[in-house]
Design a protein around this motif. Structure first.
Motif, mmCIF file in Angstrom:
data_model
loop_
_atom_site.group_PDB
_atom_site.id
_atom_site.type_symbol
_atom_site.label_atom_id
_atom_site.label_comp_id
_atom_site.label_asym_id
_atom_site.label_seq_id
_atom_site.Cartn_x
_atom_site.Cartn_y
_atom_site.Cartn_z
ATOM 1 N N TYR A 1 28.033 15.079 2.417
ATOM 2 C CA TYR A 1 28.928 16.086 1.824
ATOM 3 C C TYR A 1 30.378 15.410 1.981
ATOM 4 O O TYR A 1 30.573 14.476 2.713
ATOM 5 C CB TYR A 1 29.116 17.141 2.975
ATOM 6 N N ASP A 2 31.140 15.580 0.923
ATOM 7 C CA ASP A 2 32.677 15.130 0.914
ATOM 8 C C ASP A 2 33.496 16.380 1.199
ATOM 9 O O ASP A 2 33.630 17.353 0.797
ATOM 10 C CB ASP A 2 32.781 14.853 -0.685
ATOM 11 N N MET B 1 30.980 13.065 5.154
ATOM 12 C CA MET B 1 30.105 13.472 6.232
ATOM 13 C C MET B 1 28.483 13.440 5.889
ATOM 14 O O MET B 1 28.294 14.152 4.998
ATOM 15 C CB MET B 1 30.419 14.823 6.751
ATOM 16 N N ARG B 2 27.706 12.660 6.635
ATOM 17 C CA ARG B 2 26.462 12.717 6.574
ATOM 18 C C ARG B 2 25.660 13.390 7.585
ATOM 19 O O ARG B 2 25.936 13.130 8.634
ATOM 20 C CB ARG B 2 25.843 11.155 6.373
ATOM 21 N N VAL B 3 24.895 14.295 7.269
ATOM 22 C CA VAL B 3 24.266 15.284 8.140
ATOM 23 C C VAL B 3 22.498 15.099 8.142
ATOM 24 O O VAL B 3 22.120 15.032 7.212
ATOM 25 C CB VAL B 3 24.353 16.700 8.177
ATOM 26 N N ILE C 1 27.059 11.720 10.991
ATOM 27 C CA ILE C 1 27.938 10.426 10.627
ATOM 28 C C ILE C 1 28.988 10.591 9.841
ATOM 29 O O ILE C 1 28.902 11.114 8.637
ATOM 30 C CB ILE C 1 26.863 9.489 9.663
ATOM 31 N N LYS C 2 30.190 10.214 10.188
ATOM 32 C CA LYS C 2 31.667 10.229 9.607
ATOM 33 C C LYS C 2 31.921 9.215 8.508
ATOM 34 O O LYS C 2 30.945 8.122 8.864
ATOM 35 C CB LYS C 2 32.547 10.635 10.584
ATOM 36 N N ALA C 3 32.954 9.236 7.949
ATOM 37 C CA ALA C 3 33.236 8.202 7.002
ATOM 38 C C ALA C 3 33.553 6.938 7.619
ATOM 39 O O ALA C 3 33.411 5.979 7.151
ATOM 40 C CB ALA C 3 34.481 8.822 6.093
ATOM 41 N N ASP C 4 34.068 7.223 8.919
ATOM 42 C CA ASP C 4 34.490 6.025 9.642
ATOM 43 C C ASP C 4 33.334 5.218 10.416
ATOM 44 O O ASP C 4 33.344 4.416 11.209
ATOM 45 C CB ASP C 4 35.717 6.401 10.378
ATOM 46 N N ASN C 5 32.091 5.694 9.946
ATOM 47 C CA ASN C 5 30.925 5.271 10.736
ATOM 48 C C ASN C 5 30.463 5.513 11.978
ATOM 49 O O ASN C 5 29.427 5.219 12.476
ATOM 50 C CB ASN C 5 30.693 3.642 10.568
ATOM 51 N N SER C 6 31.401 6.608 12.575
ATOM 52 C CA SER C 6 31.159 6.986 13.835
ATOM 53 C C SER C 6 29.875 8.081 13.787
ATOM 54 O O SER C 6 29.573 8.688 12.876
ATOM 55 C CB SER C 6 32.222 7.662 14.605
ATOM 56 N N LEU C 7 28.969 7.924 14.717
ATOM 57 C CA LEU C 7 27.802 8.710 14.859
ATOM 58 C C LEU C 7 27.756 9.687 16.144
ATOM 59 O O LEU C 7 28.046 8.962 17.166
ATOM 60 C CB LEU C 7 26.411 7.716 14.809
ATOM 61 N N LEU C 8 27.200 10.911 15.956
ATOM 62 C CA LEU C 8 27.185 11.620 17.091
ATOM 63 C C LEU C 8 25.818 12.188 16.978
ATOM 64 O O LEU C 8 25.281 12.574 16.009
ATOM 65 C CB LEU C 8 28.271 12.574 16.968
ATOM 66 N N ILE C 9 25.077 12.485 18.042
ATOM 67 C CA ILE C 9 23.834 12.997 18.211
ATOM 68 C C ILE C 9 23.879 14.263 19.133
ATOM 69 O O ILE C 9 24.386 14.341 20.061
ATOM 70 C CB ILE C 9 22.893 12.142 18.977
#
Length: 233
Positions: free
Chosen positions: A100-101, A1-3, A29-37
């Motif tokens: 974060y993992d 997870m990227r924040v 940004i999740k591991a599956d590349n989905s992005l939420l704002i």
């Protein structure tokens, strides 16, 4: 997870068009590349997002100011794999960018679902009447399993259909079970009990018209009656 916490704007194009003007926001940004704002205020839903399957690219634009203001430091471009939808997020100033993992999530464990109600009622079968005995849970029939099959104090079979929220469909389901079971001379007469945490007035009227008993299940009270007689501590 990227924040990422950043001053950013966003443009969504494809089946619909939407934009977010520059402001400080949080990007997930999740591991599956989905992005939420997300913004500071508002509901739990993101302001905009791109769901997987999708492809994410981190683009470094030319540092050229235009009439609308400074050029972004980075652009996150997320493209849907199966459609022409594109979400482009322009990052003007990044305050934090952390990865974060989180590992494998076990998923949501629900409490008070029908399986729990079925287990507690089978362990507390006296709730359908003193002297009752459990035959088995998930009693098999040709049209599906009956939630609980039991014997009442008179030694007659009782089919119990359990729902969290009892409606007319549940009564109809119990009706089909009882009609089938009563064709077996070794089981008949088979009585029906419609058990749920709540039962709609329409379902109650229909159940009573079919000759079924309605039983309200208090989950918290049933849970508090768990048998701890065999526990050491």
């Amino acid at each position: 997870m990227r924040v990422i916490v950043a001053d950013c704007s966003a443009e969504y194009s494809g089946r619909l068009s939407a934009s977010l003007p520059p402001a400080k926001r949080v990007l997930l940004i999740k591991a599956d590349n989905s992005l939420l704002i997300f913004s500071e205020l508002g509901s739990y839903k993101p302001l905009n997002w791109m769901a997987a399957p999708c492809t994410l690219k981190d683009v470094t634009p030319d540092s050229v100011e235009d009439a609308d203001g400074p050029a972004p430091e980075h652009i996150l471009r997320v493209c849907a794999d199966k459609t022409s939808d594109v979400l482009e997020v322009s990052l003007y100033h990044v305050y934090s960018d952390t990865t974060y993992d989180l590992g494998i999530d076990p998923g949501l464990i629900k409490d008070g679902v029908e399986d729990h109600l079925q287990r507690y009622l089978s362990e507390q079968i006296d709730r359908i009447g003193p002297g009752s005995k459990l035959i088995r849970r998930e009693y098999p029939t040709a049209i599906g399993p009956v939630d609980i099959m039991a014997l009442n104090a008179d030694g007659e079979h009782v089919a119990i259909e359990i729902k969290r929220h009892g409606g007319i469909d549940g009564v109809e389901q119990l009706t089909r079970y009882c009609e089938l079971l009563n064709r077996d001379p070794l089981l008949a007469p088979v009585h029906g009990i419609f058990a749920a945490q709540t039962i709609t007035p329409q379902a109650r009227v229909l159940a009573q018209d079919r000759g079924f008993e309605c039983l309200i299940l208090d989950y918290d009270e049933m849970k508090g009656r768990e048998d701890d007689s065999l526990r050491l501590f």
